[in-house]
Design an enzyme around this catalytic site. Structure first.
Site, PDB file in Angstrom:
ATOM      1  N   SER A  70       0.849  -1.188   0.000  1.00 14.92           N
ATOM      2  CA  SER A  70       0.000   0.000   0.000  1.00 14.92           C
ATOM      3  C   SER A  70       0.883   1.235   0.000  1.00 14.92           C
ATOM      4  CB  SER A  70      -0.897   0.011   1.248  1.00 14.92           C
ATOM      5  OG  SER A  70      -1.514   1.266   1.430  1.00 14.92           O
ATOM      6  N   TYR A  76      -1.461  -0.712  10.238  1.00 19.75           N
ATOM      7  CA  TYR A  76      -1.611  -1.043   8.815  1.00 19.75           C
ATOM      8  C   TYR A  76      -0.340  -0.681   8.047  1.00 19.75           C
ATOM      9  CZ  TYR A  76      -3.706  -1.014   4.112  1.00 19.75           C
ATOM     10  OH  TYR A  76      -3.983  -1.238   2.789  1.00 19.75           O
ATOM     11  N   LYS A 131       2.367  -3.152   5.897  1.00 23.55           N
ATOM     12  CA  LYS A 131       2.620  -2.986   4.465  1.00 23.55           C
ATOM     13  C   LYS A 131       4.082  -2.670   4.183  1.00 23.55           C
ATOM     14  CE  LYS A 131      -1.599  -3.867   3.213  1.00 23.55           C
ATOM     15  NZ  LYS A 131      -1.902  -5.113   2.476  1.00 23.55           N
TER      16      LYS A 131
END
Length: 260
Positions: free
Chosen positions: A152, A165, A169
């Site tokens: 991401s 998150y 990633k």
């Protein structure tokens, strides 16, 4: 002879989280180019809907109900996928979750652990088992393979209120680079895809936000949300022999957002 690197007839691809969103967008493009496709997803009904779409392209399509956060499920599903599909040539480790929090200091350990379990542990388990299969195949005289981790933009930009998150990633990118170096001798390449703002279930809240529509999307040079279909081309490229010498890279698909 005509140059036909994107003809994937005889190729087998596995897409985790392939029953919707970016995963399904990639899976459909792979099937349209002739690849047989295996889908891993947690929801049986969504899996079967995806299989029906893929089978319409005239290829072999099968689905497994798998939660990649559980190592034993991944190990068993990889073995069964190889057994039923015959081989696996490309793996897209795409399954992911997007838990956030009102702020970093309010982010619970539970949220952090749940995010880590799917987005990093799940990718690790999936790619490790895929590597095991590809290395064994190479030692038997059939080298080659393509491994793709879906990361991401959060991995390379400051993602406020999404520290867990972002960390997962970023970890995917580092993992992919290590895999690429170690497995090149087996003809296996590994790359990461970094999506920007893509209209999927995960971004539904942002899609329904007037403030987001007013302040963020206008900053995308393409002036629109990305869609799952926007990932079909990169999926076919990374599965195909056109990318045979392309490894260890991070491929940003964001409509130009990160450079504007």
């Amino acid at each position: 002879m005509a140059y036909q690197p994107f003809n994937l007839a005889g190729h087998v691809a596995l897409v985790t989280g392939g029953n919707r969103g970016i995963g399904l967008g990639m899976a459909e493009a792979l099937a349209a180019c002739g690849a047989d496709v295996a889908i891993w997803g947690r929801k049986a009904a969504a899996n079967q809907e995806a299989v029906a779409k893929l089978a319409a392209y005239g290829v072999k399509a099968k689905a497994w109900e798998v939660d990649v956060a559980h190592e034993e499920q991944v190990v068993a599903a990889m073995a069964d996928t190889v057994a039923q599909m015959g081989r696996i040539d490309t793996v897209f480790a795409n399954a992911g979750v997007g838990y956030g929090a009102p702020s970093f200091v309010d982010m619970s350990t539970e949220t952090y652990r749940k995010t880590l379990a799917v987005n990093l542990d799940g990718v690790f388990f999936t790619l490790r088992e895929a590597c095991r299969h590809m290395v064994e195949r190479a030692k038997a005289g059939d080298p080659g393979g393509s491994l793709v981790g879906v990361a991401s933009l959060a991995a390379i930009e400051g993602a406020a209120r999404n520290e867990a998150y972002a960390a997962t990633k970023g970890g995917v990118i580092s993992m992919i680079k290590s895999i690429a170096v170690e497995h090149a001798r087996y003809g296996v390449r590994a790359n990461a895809i970094l999506p920007g703002w893509i209209a999927t279930d995960m971004t539904e809240m942002a899609q329904n936000s007037p403030a987001f529509a007013e302040k963020v999307i206008p900053r995308v040079p393409a002036r629109r949300w990305g869609t799952p279909d926007d990932f079909g081309g990169i999926a076919v490229y990374l599965a195909s022999q056109a990318s045979a010498y392309h490894s260890g890279d991070t491929l940003v698909i964001d409509g130009g957002y990160s450079i504007f």
